[in-house]
Design an enzyme around this catalytic site. Structure first.
Site, PDB file in Angstrom:
ATOM      1  N   LEU A 154       0.867  -1.170   0.000  1.00  0.00           N
ATOM      2  CA  LEU A 154       0.000   0.000   0.000  1.00  0.00           C
ATOM      3  C   LEU A 154       0.904   1.219   0.000  1.00  0.00           C
ATOM      4  O   LEU A 154       1.985   1.194   0.597  1.00  0.00           O
ATOM      5  CB  LEU A 154      -0.902   0.036   1.233  1.00  0.00           C
ATOM      6  N   ASP A 155       0.464   2.261  -0.655  1.00  0.00           N
ATOM      7  CA  ASP A 155       1.186   3.511  -0.611  1.00  0.00           C
ATOM      8  C   ASP A 155       1.386   3.929   0.842  1.00  0.00           C
ATOM      9  O   ASP A 155       0.555   3.658   1.712  1.00  0.00           O
ATOM     10  CB  ASP A 155       0.372   4.564  -1.369  1.00  0.00           C
TER      11      ASP A 155
END
Length: 339
Positions: A154-155
């Site tokens: 995930l970012d």
């Protein structure tokens, strides 16, 4: 299917640069040095250039320069890039919200602000550092020294559910599930305006932007296939004119592929960028929405990986995890609902 295909989901494009010397001639005079350098060396961020200036790695006509606030003068500028040190993450006792754990894998609710693994600019404090401390010697080494156990990402500023492997067999099984897109993944986003129609599929190709190597973009040719289904779950604020878009919306996005920044790029391409997204949020929200963001204390893109479902690669058990957005997004949605 390469290893990168399996883990490129939603993570910032790499910002590291190879060791060596970059050279460029600058003819402008009178502008701030760091600004002039950023224009001459577009692959380096202004913050990175300021750090290199402080390290004495920037010269003009052979003379070492310091201080990015100084004025630029015409000349041949050189930037010496140090070799990238190999990442060897160390265990760090960082608290984790564990949703599930057994001998083969662990599922966590990642907070916003935590990177998945070490990278340039984020040497520690990552999920990998926390997992090394939590799981110890059981953490899978597949994926390289820098990101043991990581099969998707995930970012950094996206919150939500992530799974990591603790054994080789779990890593191989999870990688196969992600490669086949046999994973349920739903995200919640708060957007400026709302995509139209209210329900739809965004099917494009996504690749690195030709104008900015640190951004991704919808491409007419090249890139990789990217598919996102979306549903507008709620709208906030009356449209300025009949038939117009609301001020903001809550949108559920289901991924069928996992390209870098996929949801952020796709929603922006529909004219409904995610609130708080400094990279893809072109344009400014309505004044009441900006006020709601400030009062809610949101300092990131309003994106949360809410649902992750998959079949356990070792036991065959069907697992599904559903988490609520964290407090900053909840506060913002409450304020948007009052518009």
């Amino acid at each position: 299917m390469s290893a990168q295909d399996l883990i490129d989901e939603d993570e910032d494009p790499a910002t590291g640069d190879p060791a060596g010397v970059l050279e460029a001639r600058i003819d402008a005079a009178g502008v701030r040095l760091d600004k002039a350098l950023a224009g001459a060396f577009p692959t380096l961020s202004r913050a990175r250039l300021q750090a290199l200036l402080a390290e004495g790695a920037v010269s003009r006509d052979g003379v070492i320069l310091t201080g990015g606030s100084a004025k630029a003068h015409p000349g041949l500028y050189a930037v010496a890039l140090p070799p990238v040190a190999p990442a060897t993450p160390q265990p760090q006792a960082i608290p984790l919200t564990v949703l599930f754990e057994d001998a083969d894998l662990i599922v966590i609710d990642k907070p916003a602000g935590m990177a998945a693994h070490p990278a340039p600019g984020t040497p520690d404090g990552t999920l990998v550092n926390a997992l090394l401390a939590h799981c110890g010697d059981s953490l899978s080494g597949i994926g390289g020294v820098a990101r043991p156990g990581i099969v998707h990402r995930l970012d950094k500023d996206t919150s939500g559910v992530m799974v990591a492997a603790k054994t080789d067999r779990a890593h191989a099984g999870l990688s196969a599930l992600f490669a086949a897109h046999d994973i349920e993944r739903t995200y919640i986003a708060l957007t400026r305006g709302a995509p139209s129609p209210a329900t739809g599929r965004i099917h494009t190709r996504i690749g690195r932007s030709t104008g900015d190597r640190k951004k991704m973009a919808v491409l007419k040719a090249g890139g990789r296939e990217a598919i996102t289904d979306y549903v507008v779950q709620a709208t906030f604020g009356q449209p300025a004119k009949a038939g117009g878009a609301p001020m903001a919306a809550r949108v559920a996005c289901t991924l069928h592929t996992g390209r870098t920044h996929q949801i952020r790029v796709h929603l922006s391409s529909k004219g409904a960028p995610i609130l708080g997204d400094a990279t893809y949020g072109s344009g400014s929200p309505a004044i009441p929405v900006r006020a709601a963001i400030a009062k809610a204390g949101l300092e990131r893109q309003a994106l949360h990986a809410a649902v992750l479902g998959f079949v356990h690669p070792v036991t065959g058990e069907a697992l599904r995890f559903d988490t609520a957005p964290p407090s900053d997004m909840q506060r913002l949605e409450m304020r948007l609902a009052d518009l």
